[in-house]
Write an enzyme that holds these catalytic residues in place. Sequence first.
Site, PDB file in Angstrom:
ATOM      1  CG  ASP A 181      -2.076   0.960   1.087  1.00 34.67           C
ATOM      2  OD1 ASP A 181      -1.994   1.864   0.231  1.00 34.67           O
ATOM      3  OD2 ASP A 181      -3.053   0.822   1.834  1.00 34.67           O
ATOM      4  CG  HIS A 183      -1.007   4.459   2.631  1.00 35.18           C
ATOM      5  ND1 HIS A 183      -2.175   4.052   3.249  1.00 35.18           N
ATOM      6  CD2 HIS A 183      -0.051   3.574   3.028  1.00 35.18           C
ATOM      7  CE1 HIS A 183      -1.939   2.977   3.979  1.00 35.18           C
ATOM      8  NE2 HIS A 183      -0.671   2.659   3.869  1.00 35.18           N
ATOM      9  CD  GLU A 207      -4.849  -0.484  -1.100  1.00 34.29           C
ATOM     10  OE1 GLU A 207      -5.548   0.240  -0.376  1.00 34.29           O
ATOM     11  OE2 GLU A 207      -4.665  -1.704  -0.869  1.00 34.29           O
ATOM     12  CD  GLU A 233      -7.951   3.241   0.676  1.00 31.58           C
ATOM     13  OE1 GLU A 233      -8.002   3.716   1.825  1.00 31.58           O
ATOM     14  OE2 GLU A 233      -7.132   2.373   0.334  1.00 31.58           O
ATOM     15  CG  HIS A 283     -10.768  -0.156   1.326  1.00 30.05           C
ATOM     16  ND1 HIS A 283     -11.473   0.676   2.180  1.00 30.05           N
ATOM     17  CD2 HIS A 283      -9.468  -0.042   1.678  1.00 30.05           C
ATOM     18  CE1 HIS A 283     -10.622   1.272   3.003  1.00 30.05           C
ATOM     19  NE2 HIS A 283      -9.409   0.848   2.726  1.00 30.05           N
TER      20      HIS A 283
END
Length: 382
Positions: A181, A183, A207, A233, A283
């Site tokens: 991830d 972010h 991700e 998400e 998610h």
Amino acid sequence: MPSIRSIETFAVPPRWVFVRVEADDGTVGWGEASLEGHAEAVIGAFEAFRDRFIGHDADRIEDIWQTGFRLGFYRGGPVLMSALSGLDQALWDLLGKRLGLPVWQLLGGCVRQKVPVYAWIGGDRPHDVATAARQRQDQGFGAVKMNATADMGWLDSPRSLDASIERLVAVRELGMDVGLDFHGRVHRSMARQLIRAVEPHRPLFVEEPVLSEHLEALAEVTRGSAVPIALGERLYSRWDFKPFLAGGLVDIIQPDLSHAGGISECRRIAAAAECHDVALAPHCPLGPLAFAACVQIAVTSINFAIQEMPIGIHYNFAEADLPTYVRNAEVFRVEQGMIAALDGPGLGVEIDEDRVREAASAGQMRWRNPAWRGPDGAVREW
């Protein structure tokens, strides 16, 4: 046909918003409208839903969804869509319970009987993530997700890539699949370098390599890479996902069933993704109702890949938090990296209403995203 008699919301620890819908025949459905750090705003949105839907036919789920989405004039976004998501889940749960059928049966039946799952692990050093990954192995998981950019700056030294690779290798050596991830924390040039650096170690997916508002950067970052790219998400409807699918920018979409319109809308998002040869991995770092809703989509969507399971040492939750408000927590048992389809009526979870009401009445749920800052003190994407 039963009509809606009441719509209630409950803010419960650790950071969840549960929705209870009761029909005039006494049937009750539960959903989850959790929006991390913004519970009060979501709960406020339900005032309009009560005005519109008390007395409405509870079985007309699609009409309620379209009315809730369109007739407020202002539509979309995390708050309104999270509220609509929780209401939608509760209506599907109510219908399933009234008919004595799981939601997946109402959606046309399952295409799989088991759902592959993964869980989050934390840790900044290779030893730490390896220890956390072993714990997940012991719990039955075969895949995990972890930070790829823990202390990496928006634009950082190439040496900062080494720590990310070392953490990835430490977990891959255990024989586990690993999602990374990002972010959306780093600049496109850092994201491009990091994707290239981790590619030989074959992560399960990367991700949010960049924030989803930067479509042109996403195209640049992922061009020519063999690493599957995932995001979604922070997207809240099929229209939000449309440019990513049409532009061929993603390999895996990650709609959140408590943010992206619930079961009704995420079913449509999954179908749109299938048309573009894109996989589905919802998610879900949330609670038991959100997770149960995800399972309904997972077992009915042919392009489903893997499901995030919300047991999270990353969030400092006790491992018992997921079943805290659920009487039949055994339905969440992980075996050989999968859980079985939930066969109970509705969403398949039995809510302990007394515990929910007691927890909500205590008034202690004021969760906020903890500040995430880099070594220089600047705020980072959470």
